[in-house]
Design a protein around this motif. Structure first.
Motif, PDB file in Angstrom:
ATOM      1  N   UNK A 117     -14.793  13.954  -6.830  1.00 28.89           N
ATOM      2  CA  UNK A 117     -15.115  12.423  -6.423  1.00 28.89           C
ATOM      3  C   UNK A 117     -13.871  11.831  -6.533  1.00 28.89           C
ATOM      4  N   UNK A 118     -13.262  11.532  -7.543  1.00 32.61           N
ATOM      5  CA  UNK A 118     -11.874  11.022  -7.553  1.00 32.61           C
ATOM      6  C   UNK A 118     -10.957  11.431  -6.481  1.00 32.61           C
ATOM      7  N   UNK A 119     -10.611  12.929  -6.741  1.00 31.97           N
ATOM      8  CA  UNK A 119      -9.851  13.336  -5.687  1.00 31.97           C
ATOM      9  C   UNK A 119     -10.094  13.151  -4.281  1.00 31.97           C
ATOM     10  N   UNK A 120     -11.246  13.201  -3.790  1.00 36.13           N
ATOM     11  CA  UNK A 120     -11.696  13.344  -2.505  1.00 36.13           C
ATOM     12  C   UNK A 120     -12.006  11.936  -1.961  1.00 36.13           C
ATOM     13  N   UNK A 121     -12.633  11.117  -2.844  1.00 38.91           N
ATOM     14  CA  UNK A 121     -13.225   9.780  -2.451  1.00 38.91           C
ATOM     15  C   UNK A 121     -12.423   8.620  -2.876  1.00 38.91           C
ATOM     16  N   UNK A 122     -12.399   8.469  -4.337  1.00 36.35           N
ATOM     17  CA  UNK A 122     -11.551   7.063  -4.858  1.00 36.35           C
ATOM     18  C   UNK A 122     -10.190   7.268  -4.527  1.00 36.35           C
ATOM     19  N   UNK A 123      -9.352   8.274  -4.790  1.00 37.47           N
ATOM     20  CA  UNK A 123      -8.051   8.174  -4.613  1.00 37.47           C
ATOM     21  C   UNK A 123      -7.690   7.993  -3.290  1.00 37.47           C
ATOM     22  N   UNK A 124      -8.406   8.709  -2.045  1.00 38.03           N
ATOM     23  CA  UNK A 124      -8.251   8.456  -0.653  1.00 38.03           C
ATOM     24  C   UNK A 124      -8.400   7.057  -0.271  1.00 38.03           C
ATOM     25  N   UNK A 125      -9.571   6.526  -0.927  1.00 41.68           N
ATOM     26  CA  UNK A 125      -9.844   5.134  -0.703  1.00 41.68           C
ATOM     27  C   UNK A 125      -8.843   4.096  -1.076  1.00 41.68           C
ATOM     28  N   UNK A 126      -8.221   4.527  -2.205  1.00 43.38           N
ATOM     29  CA  UNK A 126      -7.004   3.705  -2.734  1.00 43.38           C
ATOM     30  C   UNK A 126      -5.773   3.669  -1.493  1.00 43.38           C
ATOM     31  N   UNK A 127      -5.515   4.694  -1.332  1.00 42.21           N
ATOM     32  CA  UNK A 127      -4.393   5.034  -0.342  1.00 42.21           C
ATOM     33  C   UNK A 127      -4.907   4.359   1.139  1.00 42.21           C
ATOM     34  N   UNK A 128      -6.167   4.523   1.430  1.00 47.41           N
ATOM     35  CA  UNK A 128      -6.498   3.721   2.635  1.00 47.41           C
ATOM     36  C   UNK A 128      -6.158   2.226   2.543  1.00 47.41           C
ATOM     37  N   UNK A 129      -6.439   1.772   1.490  1.00 49.25           N
ATOM     38  CA  UNK A 129      -6.662   0.368   1.377  1.00 49.25           C
ATOM     39  C   UNK A 129      -5.046  -0.383   1.401  1.00 49.25           C
ATOM     40  N   UNK A 130      -4.175   0.649   0.983  1.00 46.33           N
ATOM     41  CA  UNK A 130      -2.902   0.552   0.872  1.00 46.33           C
ATOM     42  C   UNK A 130      -2.106   0.550   2.502  1.00 46.33           C
ATOM     43  N   UNK A 131      -2.416   1.876   3.068  1.00 47.76           N
ATOM     44  CA  UNK A 131      -1.940   2.357   4.179  1.00 47.76           C
ATOM     45  C   UNK A 131      -2.586   1.842   5.402  1.00 47.76           C
ATOM     46  N   UNK A 132      -3.945   1.371   5.182  1.00 49.84           N
ATOM     47  CA  UNK A 132      -4.558   1.243   6.661  1.00 49.84           C
ATOM     48  C   UNK A 132      -4.677   2.089   7.631  1.00 49.84           C
ATOM     49  N   UNK A 133      -4.806   3.495   7.226  1.00 48.03           N
ATOM     50  CA  UNK A 133      -4.894   4.440   8.164  1.00 48.03           C
ATOM     51  C   UNK A 133      -5.348   5.796   7.329  1.00 48.03           C
ATOM     52  N   UNK A 134      -5.948   6.747   7.941  1.00 49.99           N
ATOM     53  CA  UNK A 134      -6.453   7.841   7.378  1.00 49.99           C
ATOM     54  C   UNK A 134      -5.768   8.482   6.595  1.00 49.99           C
ATOM     55  N   UNK A 135      -5.811   8.798   5.283  1.00 54.00           N
ATOM     56  CA  UNK A 135      -5.254   9.212   4.172  1.00 54.00           C
ATOM     57  C   UNK A 135      -5.365  10.899   3.833  1.00 54.00           C
ATOM     58  N   UNK A 136      -6.546  11.385   4.319  1.00 56.48           N
ATOM     59  CA  UNK A 136      -6.812  12.701   4.175  1.00 56.48           C
ATOM     60  C   UNK A 136      -5.655  13.690   4.516  1.00 56.48           C
ATOM     61  N   UNK A 137      -5.152  13.566   5.601  1.00 59.66           N
ATOM     62  CA  UNK A 137      -3.892  14.453   5.861  1.00 59.66           C
ATOM     63  C   UNK A 137      -3.094  14.550   4.800  1.00 59.66           C
ATOM     64  N   UNK A 138      -2.514  13.393   4.153  1.00 60.56           N
ATOM     65  CA  UNK A 138      -1.858  13.455   2.791  1.00 60.56           C
ATOM     66  C   UNK A 138      -2.484  13.806   1.645  1.00 60.56           C
ATOM     67  N   UNK A 139      -3.846  13.347   1.246  1.00 59.28           N
ATOM     68  CA  UNK A 139      -4.585  14.034   0.267  1.00 59.28           C
ATOM     69  C   UNK A 139      -4.638  15.563   0.414  1.00 59.28           C
ATOM     70  N   UNK A 140      -4.893  16.148   1.416  1.00 59.02           N
ATOM     71  CA  UNK A 140      -5.128  17.554   1.568  1.00 59.02           C
ATOM     72  C   UNK A 140      -3.740  18.207   1.408  1.00 59.02           C
ATOM     73  N   UNK A 141      -2.990  17.772   1.908  1.00 60.30           N
ATOM     74  CA  UNK A 141      -1.441  18.478   1.587  1.00 60.30           C
ATOM     75  C   UNK A 141      -1.186  18.445   0.232  1.00 60.30           C
ATOM     76  N   UNK A 142      -1.414  17.252  -0.359  1.00 62.38           N
ATOM     77  CA  UNK A 142      -0.840  17.287  -1.836  1.00 62.38           C
ATOM     78  C   UNK A 142      -1.860  18.210  -2.703  1.00 62.38           C
ATOM     79  N   UNK A 143      -3.083  18.168  -2.593  1.00 65.41           N
ATOM     80  CA  UNK A 143      -3.892  19.077  -3.227  1.00 65.41           C
ATOM     81  C   UNK A 143      -3.570  20.657  -2.785  1.00 65.41           C
ATOM     82  N   UNK A 144      -3.144  20.919  -1.734  1.00 64.11           N
ATOM     83  CA  UNK A 144      -3.093  22.280  -1.358  1.00 64.11           C
ATOM     84  C   UNK A 144      -1.639  22.707  -2.242  1.00 64.11           C
ATOM     85  N   UNK A 145      -0.519  21.796  -1.816  1.00 65.97           N
ATOM     86  CA  UNK A 145       0.827  22.116  -2.081  1.00 65.97           C
ATOM     87  C   UNK A 145       1.275  22.080  -3.726  1.00 65.97           C
ATOM     88  N   UNK A 146       0.514  20.870  -4.191  1.00 64.15           N
ATOM     89  CA  UNK A 146       0.617  20.586  -5.543  1.00 64.15           C
ATOM     90  C   UNK A 146      -0.347  21.004  -6.574  1.00 64.15           C
TER      91      UNK A 146
END
Length: 422
Positions: free
Chosen positions: A230-259
């Motif tokens: 829930x934190x990885x796929x909802x809370x953290x992306x929501x925080x990133x969205x508030x900061x960036x004002x754009x879809x954070x999931x490309x970054x989220x999934x890349x970080x999960x996959x490669x890190x």
């Protein structure tokens, strides 16, 4: 002799060219099968002990040389991006603890406390946690590296790096940079041998506890993993969205996959630092910034640790019949987030902070350490997911702060984040 040598070289080449994830999965399956077929062959477990021992030994040295080298070579003061990264780490960790509270209230857990109590000292309260954190900062630097006290390592690395920045010559700074690269290369070689270590770890866990390890505490594991997802796929992306004002999931999934995927198997945020540093470079981030924020994140960005401490503490409270109200649970969230920032960046680092949180509700140390023992039993899954969440978040929030600065300056974001093709 030549044919044998060529066969060995061919095998090594084939091994290195195969995806690390595939190799780790193969090692996991082999370890499971060996545990079921020849559980008495305990020498196989030595591979896991060697792997974990190597990671624990090199991780403190890695953090010290990376942070000190980065600060020594910095040409300017750390700007507002660093403050944002720090804020993102702390907010995320607190919200992770809140998610754990909500999950524990919705799906309350109880434990079968029939394991032998573990005799080990643990913090008794929030005042002791703060005191220990401050004392760890000024502990002997050699002792901090030897004992893996990452707060002390960060403090002395920062002091040394900032001092060397003003007095060291360019050749000395280059040596420090080369030393950091050398230690990072050693860690990458250790991680390259992870399949053998994973084989030994799985063999040791299954041969010692049986397949029941995957069923006895299934509901507890589901709650822990569910909160972390829930934190990885909802809370953290929501925080990133508030900061960036754009879809954070490309970054989220890349970080999960490669890190996150690598961290899942190494079970060490500190040992995963070279992987994260390489990913930051691929994301186009400023090395002067991420070379400090990534090691810092491996110490204080502990979403998974906050979840583990909170869920296990509330499960212990339910087991002994303590009714926890919402204000107390929120206070526990704050306490868990603070304690998580001091958790060791190596496997199982969050578990010994459970007794400190349990003490908030008057739960005895004996009972609390039994909860810790249960944590070690389910740690083969819990600690892996926890580390994946922590480590992927280190990169995600470092990139979020960096990209926010790019947006402010009118710079184009990378293509995978919606930027134009170059």
């Amino acid at each position: 002799m030549k044919s044998i040598t060529s066969l060995v070289d061919s095998a090594v080449s084939k091994y290195n060219s195969t995806s690390l994830v595939i190799r780790i999965v193969i090692g996991l399956v082999i370890g499971l099968l060996l545990a079921l077929i020849v559980p008495q062959a305990q020498w196989i477990a030595v591979m896991g002990d060697l792997f974990v021992g190597a990671l624990k030994a090199i991780a403190p040295v890695l953090v010290f040389v990376l942070v000190s080298s980065a600060l020594a070579q910095g040409k300017e003061k750390l700007d507002s991006r660093f403050g944002m990264v720090l804020a993102l780490y702390l907010v995320s960790t607190f919200l992770a603890a809140v998610v754990a509270v909500v999950g524990s209230f919705l799906f309350p857990q109880t434990l079968v406390l029939d394991v032998a109590a573990v005799e080990q000292a643990a913090p008794s309260g929030i005042d002791e946690v703060l005191r220990n954190l401050l004392l760890d900062m000024v502990t002997n630097p050699v002792g901090a590296v030897a004992e893996g006290k990452y707060i002390g390592i960060l403090f002395w690395a920062a002091a040394f790096g900032l001092t060397m920045k003003t007095i060291a010559k360019d050749t000395t700074k280059r040596f420090m940079s080369d030393l950091a690269d050398g230690i990072s290369a050693i860690v990458r070689q250790i991680i390259n041998l992870a399949p053998f270590g994973i084989c030994g770890l799985v063999f040791s866990t299954v041969s010692g506890n049986g397949l029941s390890i995957f069923t006895d505490y299934g509901k507890l594991l589901l709650l822990l993993v569910g909160c972390m997802l829930t934190v990885a796929l909802v809370v953290d992306p929501l925080i990133a969205f508030v900061v960036l004002k754009r879809n954070p999931y490309p970054l989220v999934f890349r970080c999960l996959r490669e890190s996150g995927l690598t961290a899942f198997f190494t079970r060490s945020s500190a040992a995963n630092i070279p992987v994260n540093m390489e990913l930051c470079e691929d994301l186009g981030l400023d090395k002067e910034m991420y070379s400090v924020s990534i090691p810092l994140g491996a110490t204080i960005n502990m979403d998974g640790a906050a979840i583990t401490i909170t869920v296990m503490t509330l499960a212990a409270a339910n087991t002994v019949g303590i009714n926890v109200d919402i204000p107390s649970a929120l206070l526990l969230s704050f306490l868990s987030a603070l304690a998580a920032c001091g958790a060791s960046g190596v496997a199982g680092g969050s578990l010994l902070l459970i007794p400190m949180a349990c003490s908030m509700f008057g739960i005895s140390a004996d009972v609390a350490m039994q909860v810790v023992a249960i944590g070690f039993i389910i740690g083969v899954v819990q600690d892996s997911v926890e580390t994946a969440l922590n480590s992927s978040g280190d990169v995600m929030f470092a990139a979020t702060a960096e990209y926010a600065q790019w947006i402010k300056e009118g710079r184009e974001l990378p293509e995978f984040m919606g930027g134009k093709k170059k």
